[in-house]
Motif scaffolding. Structure first.
Motif, mmCIF file in Angstrom:
data_model
loop_
_atom_site.group_PDB
_atom_site.id
_atom_site.type_symbol
_atom_site.label_atom_id
_atom_site.label_comp_id
_atom_site.label_asym_id
_atom_site.label_seq_id
_atom_site.Cartn_x
_atom_site.Cartn_y
_atom_site.Cartn_z
ATOM 1 N N LEU A 153 0.863 -1.847 0.236
ATOM 2 C CA LEU A 153 -0.370 0.197 0.258
ATOM 3 C C LEU A 153 1.050 0.933 0.180
ATOM 4 O O LEU A 153 0.315 1.683 -0.153
ATOM 5 C CB LEU A 153 -1.291 0.045 0.863
ATOM 6 N N THR A 156 2.774 1.657 -2.825
ATOM 7 C CA THR A 156 1.451 2.023 -4.406
ATOM 8 C C THR A 156 1.207 3.642 -4.278
ATOM 9 O O THR A 156 0.853 4.086 -4.909
ATOM 10 C CB THR A 156 0.494 1.042 -3.719
ATOM 11 N N LYS A 157 1.179 3.727 -3.699
ATOM 12 C CA LYS A 157 0.560 5.650 -2.796
ATOM 13 C C LYS A 157 1.749 6.640 -3.348
ATOM 14 O O LYS A 157 1.004 7.840 -4.049
ATOM 15 C CB LYS A 157 -0.296 6.159 -1.632
ATOM 16 N N LEU A 292 -2.326 -0.447 -11.548
ATOM 17 C CA LEU A 292 -3.215 -1.075 -10.469
ATOM 18 C C LEU A 292 -3.663 -1.742 -10.488
ATOM 19 O O LEU A 292 -3.700 -2.994 -8.957
ATOM 20 C CB LEU A 292 -3.949 -0.226 -9.893
ATOM 21 N N GLU A 304 -8.427 -1.575 -1.038
ATOM 22 C CA GLU A 304 -7.693 0.301 -0.772
ATOM 23 C C GLU A 304 -7.686 0.380 -2.053
ATOM 24 O O GLU A 304 -7.872 1.474 -2.183
ATOM 25 C CB GLU A 304 -6.319 -0.181 -0.358
ATOM 26 N N LEU A 308 -7.446 4.294 -3.790
ATOM 27 C CA LEU A 308 -6.205 4.757 -4.087
ATOM 28 C C LEU A 308 -6.501 5.417 -5.262
ATOM 29 O O LEU A 308 -5.508 6.429 -5.937
ATOM 30 C CB LEU A 308 -5.535 3.240 -4.805
ATOM 31 N N TYR A 312 -5.541 9.271 -6.273
ATOM 32 C CA TYR A 312 -4.396 9.526 -7.155
ATOM 33 C C TYR A 312 -5.459 10.715 -8.002
ATOM 34 O O TYR A 312 -5.014 11.799 -8.425
ATOM 35 C CB TYR A 312 -4.597 9.232 -8.364
#
Length: 405
Positions: A153, A156-157, A292, A304, A308, A312
């Motif tokens: 996570l 990814t963010k 993603l 999530e 997400l 974005y």
């Protein structure tokens, strides 16, 4: 693996440092299957300063793929486009950031040491001496993620934040300088691959996806939709739908291997994107969806994903606002519609097309010189990592739940 007249390519880079080219060494950077659109080399350049002290500049050299792959990747267009990205577009956007008091705006790209499309400086055509030389970020602590596992996570963010900065920067430049954008950037974004997928390739791909989808009983009622939407890959490389004002630069291939992450004490602190050869003008949702669903851990997606997508969008709007442009047209509702259009039009078929090579085990991929489009559906399914099936089933079922297929 030689690079003709390498010293000429890097001459502008060395000029300001008063360093002299001595020699270089190369070796293959990636095993078969880790990159199909080019030949990637690890390049160490040995230089000497005016005091006679020598040092090594660690680089990566991107050269043309084998001839049979050049037609598929439309190399005469895409390589020229990537050279222009690093040598013209990136400096232009950096200057735009300086004008708006935003420093280091293009931090998400690797530093270009030198590039050319031909050994003839007066030529406008790509030839076999074309090369792009970038800093080797692995020597700065960057690394590529595990494509079979995906990103957690936190990583990814951070990736989405950098992605939003990339998309938002181009949107802001377009809004602030529309004529300059069209004349100096847009001219490179109208073409990428010009490949129309042949029917036999699509037949093989559909059969392959349907067969493995059927391993999950919940996917069986969706087999006809899988067929219909996977076949949209036929025109994927030629066109895409998007709506203004969201039109921006689209990387088109943002998955694990095309981004490098730097960690400090196991915490992600920086991201750089690479491989801009198929960039074009389109919807930013294409990059977001492909990243993603292809490259984030399934457990993260299951809990999530909506957050997400919203994260974005928030970062995208923040970038446009930071660059002093109007954000009133970039509502979350408008962006969700952009996501829906991109999912229906391109990104389901894109996932189905790319999922097999993404999950081909190391050593199982066909060498570049032997690859054919029909190889997208392998006869030997033992080369697929076992996690392929869970990823495939999740994508199909989640796209169906969201009414994207």
């Amino acid at each position: 693996m030689s690079i003709n007249n390498l010293e000429k390519v890097i001459e502008p880079y060395l000029k300001g440092s008063e360093k002299q080219f001595i020699s270089y060494e190369t070796k293959n950077l990636l095993p078969a299957g880790e990159n199909y659109g080019s030949t990637m080399l690890s390049l160490d350049i040995n230089v000497q300063n005016k005091n006679g002290q020598q040092e090594t500049i660690h680089c990566v050299a991107k050269t043309l793929p084998p001839k049979k792959m050049q037609e598929f990747f439309n190399t005469k267009v895409t390589f020229k486009k990537e050279v222009a990205f690093y040598t013209s577009i990136v400096p232009m956007l950096e200057e735009f950031g300086n004008e708006r008091n935003v420093k280091d705006l293009m931090h998400f790209t690797a530093k270009c040491i030198g590039a050319r499309i031909s050994s003839d400086p007066n030529s406008q055509d790509v030839n076999e001496d074309a090369v792009i030389i970038l800093e080797n970020l692995k020597h700065q602590g960057f690394s590529v993620g595990n494509r079979f596992v995906g990103f957690n996570l936190e990583t990814t963010k951070l990736i989405l934040k950098h992605m939003a900065k990339m998309h938002g920067t181009f949107i802001a430049f377009k809004l602030a300088k529309p004529v300059e954008f069209q004349e100096k950037i847009g001219c490179y974004l109208d073409k990428a691959l010009d490949f129309v997928a042949p029917d036999d390739m699509l037949d093989n791909l559909v059969k392959h996806v349907q067969r493995h989808a059927s391993r999950n009983l919940n996917c069986i009622p969706l087999l006809s939709k899988i067929d219909e939407n996977t076949r949209k890959m036929k025109g994927y490389f030629v066109y895409s739908k998007y709506r203004e004002p969201f039109g921006t630069i689209v990387h088109n291939d943002l998955w694990t291997n095309n981004m490098l992450i730097k960690y400090l004490n196991d915490e992600p602190i920086d991201v750089v994107f690479v491989d801009f050869q198929v960039l074009r003008y389109g919807s930013p949702a294409r990059d977001v969806l492909f990243f993603l669903y292809s490259s984030v851990q399934l457990d993260v997606l299951k809990t999530e994903l909506d957050e997400l997508i919203e994260f974005y969008h928030s970062e995208l709007v923040n970038t446009i606002k930071l660059l002093k442009c109007d954000i009133s047209l970039f509502s979350y509702e408008a962006y969700l519609e952009e996501m829906k259009i991109a999912a229906e039009d391109t990104e389901f078929c894109h996932q189905m097309f790319m999922l097999t090579p993404l999950y081909t085990i190391e050593g199982g991929a066909i060498d570049l010189s032997e690859w054919e489009p029909t190889n997208i559906a392998p006869e030997n399914e033992e080369i697929l990592d076992a996690r392929y099936y869970d990823r495939l089933h999740f994508i199909i079922l989640d796209f169906a739940k969201r009414k994207w297929i």
